[in-house]
Design an enzyme around this catalytic site. Structure first.
Site, PDB file in Angstrom:
ATOM      1  CG  PHE A 142      -0.279   0.450   2.502  1.00 49.95           C
ATOM      2  CD1 PHE A 142      -0.065   1.795   2.773  1.00 49.95           C
ATOM      3  CD2 PHE A 142       0.154  -0.473   3.446  1.00 49.95           C
ATOM      4  CE1 PHE A 142       0.570   2.208   3.947  1.00 49.95           C
ATOM      5  CE2 PHE A 142       0.788  -0.080   4.611  1.00 49.95           C
ATOM      6  CZ  PHE A 142       0.997   1.269   4.864  1.00 49.95           C
ATOM      7  CE  LYS A 148      -2.986  -8.149  -4.785  1.00 52.20           C
ATOM      8  NZ  LYS A 148      -3.428  -7.164  -3.761  1.00 52.20           N
ATOM      9  CD  GLU A 175      -5.661  -6.113  -0.159  1.00 50.44           C
ATOM     10  OE1 GLU A 175      -4.629  -5.873  -0.809  1.00 50.44           O
ATOM     11  OE2 GLU A 175      -5.760  -7.076   0.623  1.00 50.44           O
ATOM     12  CB  SER A 219       4.341  -7.565   5.759  1.00 48.64           C
ATOM     13  OG  SER A 219       3.504  -8.579   5.240  1.00 48.64           O
ATOM     14  CB  CYS A 241      10.689  -0.785   3.464  1.00 48.15           C
ATOM     15  SG  CYS A 241      11.409  -0.236   1.917  1.00 48.15           S
ATOM     16  CD  GLU A 265       7.893  -3.139   8.786  1.00 43.70           C
ATOM     17  OE1 GLU A 265       7.301  -4.205   8.545  1.00 43.70           O
ATOM     18  OE2 GLU A 265       8.409  -2.439   7.899  1.00 43.70           O
TER      19      GLU A 265
END
Ligand code: NAD
Length: 493
Positions: free
Chosen positions: A156, A180, A183, A233, A288, A384
Site C-alpha cells: 500500500f 496486483k 487492495e 511485509s 521500508c 516493525e
C-alpha cells in the site's frame, strides 16, 4: 501547502484484461482515504475465471511483444516517461489521496519511479550482451531473452513508486506483466496503466488484477506465470516466495524492515537533526527505509534535541501525512502505551495530534513520537511498527551499537551519523543491512545502483531495481556458432 483534492464521487477501479477495463465479478472492497477516513473508491476482486482469462491474453501478447525489437520497446518507454511527467500532479494527488502521503512525498515517489524508467530506457545502451571468438572460427555469445508472463504484487505504501521499480524493467525486457496492486491503494494503478496504453504499449502486455490473497495465489499458481516479484511485509513475502518456489518459479520477495541509525557524539547536530527526524517522520514512518531505532552512543544530547525540534515542526496534515488505516492507528497507540509500560520514557508524544486542515478531520493522524531509554529486547526495539515512532536505545560504545543492530532479524537499511570516517567505515562494514547510509537518514540507492535488503527483508536472489534486476526478469541464452570447418580441429570444436 498540502491541499489534497478529493474526488466528487466514488472512483470505481476496474481490472485491465487484454488492454480493456472490466469490472471484476468478485468481492467488493472499499478504498478509504487516510486523510479523512471516508470511502473514495472501490474495487471488485478478480475471480478465478477472470485471472485465467487475463493471463491467457497476457501470454498471447507476450509472443509478439518479446519479438518486438528492444529499440522499439524502448520507444514505448520514452513515450511513457513523457506522459508521466505531463500528468505528474494528477498521479501524485491520487497517490496522496489513497496512501496518506503528503503531495510532496507522493511526487517524490513518482519521480523515483521515473528514475527507474530512465534506467529501463538505458538498457538498450547498457546491455549489449557479449560475443567472443573462443576458438578459430567459433563464437560464443550471450542473448538476453524474456521469460514470458511475469507477475508483481505491490504494497500500500508506494502506490506508484514500488510498481514502477519493476514495470519498466520487466516490460522493456520483453515480458508481459501482471500487476496486483494493494487492495488498500489500488486507484493509482488505473492512471499508470492508462499512461502505458497511451504510450503505445500493445494490449495484454500489462494486466491489472485487483483483490487480495486469493488473487495473488491464483496468479502465482497459473502455469504461464514464470516469475513473481513481491514487495510487502516479511510474513507475506515469505509465503509468496515459498508458494512460487514450490512451483519451481523464480521469486524475488522484498519484506519489512526495522532500520537502525547509529548516532555518534561527534555528529553535526543540524545534519543529524534533519536527517534523522525526516527519516522517521517521512511518509508518516510508513516506508521500508524509515529510521526506527536510534542507537545513541554516549552523550548525544545536542543531536537528540535537534531531532526533537525538527520532529516538533513536522505537524500532521501539512508536513506529515496520515496512517493508512484506523487499525494501524490503534496498533501504534497501543504499541506506544506498551513501550512506556516496559520502561521507555516519552521524549515526544504525538498521540492526540490533529491535522492542521479541517478537511482532514476523520483522518488517521499520529504526530511524531520519540521513545527514549527503550530496552533493546522490547517490542519497540525489535518489531516493525510502521509509523512515525523513533525508539532510542542508549548504548555505551560502537561495539554495543553494532551488537544491537546485528541482532535484528531484518536487514534493509542502517545509517550512521558521524564526522569520523573510520567509525563510518566500521558501521558500513559491520552492519547487517543491504543498504547503508553515512550521514543519510534514508539511504535509498539512486539508479543504476540497485535496491534491496538482506535477511528477513528479502527472500530470493538479486535486487529489485538497477543492473542487478536484469537477470531476474530475463534468461541468458548462450549460443556457440561455427560456420566453417577449422584447420586446428580440437576437443571443443
Ligand atoms: P502486505 O504484506 O500486507 O501486502 C502486500 C501485498 O500482499 C498486497 O498486495 C496484499 O494484497 C498481498 N497479500 C496480503 N496478504 C496476502 C496473503 N496472505 N497471500 C498473498 N498475498 C497477500 O504489506 P503492506 O501492509 O501493503 O505494506 C507494508 C509492508 O511492506 C511493510 O512491512 C513494509 O516494510 C513493506 N515494504 C517493503 C519494501 C521493501 O523494499 N523491502 C518496500 C515497501 C514496503
Amino acid at each position: 501547502m498540502n491541499n489534497i483534492e478529493f474526488p466528487k464521487e466514488t472512483i470505481h477501479c476496474q481490472n485491465m484484461i487484454g488492454g480493456n477495463w472490466k469490472t471484476g465479478s468478485g468481492q467488493k472492497i472499499d478504498v478509504y482515504s487516510p486523510y479523512n477516513g471516508k470511502v473514495v473508491g472501490e474495487i471488485n476482486s478478480a475471480t478465478e475465471a477472470e485471472i485465467n482469462a487475463a493471463i491467457e491474453l497476457a501470454h498471447e501478447a507476450f509472443k509478439k511483444w518479446s519479438h518486438t525489437p528492444l529499440k522499439e520497446r524502448t520507444q514505448v518507454m520514452f513515450n511513457f516517461r513523457q506522459i508521466l511527467m505531463r500528468d505528474i500532479d494528477k498521479i501524485s494527488n491520487m497517490v496522496s489521496l489513497e496512501s496518506g502521503k503528503t503531495l510532496g512525498e507522493a511526487k517524490a515517489g513518482v519521480l523515483k519511479g521515473i528514475e527507474v524508467l530512465e534506467f529501463a530506457i538505458s538498457v538498450q545502451n547498457l546491455d549489449q550482451g557479449g560475443k567472443m571468438e573462443v576458438s578459430r572460427g567459433v563464437y560464443c555469445e550471450y542473448r538476453r531473452e524474456a521469460l514470458g508472463v511475469v507477475a508483481s504484487i505491490t504494497p500500500f505504501n508506494f502506490p506508484a513508486m514500488v510498481p514502477m521499480w519493476t514495470i519498466p524493467i520487466a516490460i522493456v525486457l520483453g515480458n508481459s506483466y501482471v500487476w496486483k496492486p494493494s487492495e488498500k491503494t489500488p486507484l493509482t494503478s488505473t492512471l499508470i496503466a492508462n499512461s502505458l496504453k497511451e504510450a503505445g504499449l500493445p494490449d495484454g502486455v500489462l494486466t491489472v488484477l485487483n483483490g487480495g490473497a486469493d488473487v495473488v495465489n491464483g496468479i502465482i499458481d497459473h502455469k504461464h506465470v514464470k516469475a513473481v516479484g513481491f514487495v510487502g511485509s516479511s510474513k507475506i513475502a515469505k509465503l509468496v516466495y515459498q508458494r512460487a518456489s514450490n512451483h519451481g518459479k523464480r521469486a524475488l520477495c522484498l519484506g519489512g524492515a526495522k532500520n537502525h541509525i547509529v548516532l555518534l557524539p561527534d555528529a553535526t547536530p543540524e545534519m543529524a537533526g534533519v536527517g534523522i527526524a525526516d527519516s522517521f517522520t517521512g511518509c508518516a514512518g510508513q516506508r521500508c527505509m524509515a529510521a526506527s531505532v536510534l542507537l545513541a552512543v554516549g552523550d548525544t544530547s545536542k543531536q537528540i534535541e535537534a531531532i526533537k525540534q525538527r520532529a516538533l515542526e513536522t505537524t500532521c496534515g501539512d508536513k506529515m501525512g496520515a496512517l493508512i488505516t484506523k487499525e494501524q492507528y490503534d496498533f501504534l497507540n497501543a504499541a506506544i502505551d506498551e513501550a512506556v509500560k516496559e520502561g521507555a520514557t516519552l521524549l515526544l508524544d504525538g498521540r492526540g495530534q490533529k491535522a492542521t486542515d479541517k478537511n482532514y478531520e476523520g483522518g488517521y493522524w499520529l504526530g511524531a513520537t520519540i521513545l527514549d531509554n527503550v530496552n533493546p529486547n522490547s517490542k519497540a526495539s525489535k518489531m516493525e511498527l510502521f509509523g512515525p515512532v523513533l525508539s532510542i536505545v542508549r548504548v555505551k560504545n560502537i561495539s554495543e551499537a553494532m551488537e544491537v543492530e546485528n541482532a535484528n532479524e531484518y536487514g534493509n537499511a542502517c545509517s550512521v551519523f558521524t564526522n569520523n570516517g573510520a567509525m563510518a567505515e566500521l558501521v558500513a562494514t559491520k552492519a547487517k543491512a543491504g543498504m547503508v547510509g553515512i550521514n543519510i537518514g534514508v539511504p535509498v540507492p539512486r539508479e543504476p545502483f540497485s535496491f534491496g535488503g538482506i535477511n528477513e527483508s528479502k527472500f530470493g536472489f538479486g535486487d529489485i531495481t538497477g543492473a542487478n534486476s536484469l537477470n531476474f526478469w530475463s534468461d541468458i541464452k548462450k549460443v556457440t556458432t561455427k560456420w566453417t570447418m577449422q584447420n586446428d580441429h580440437n576437443w571443443m570444436s
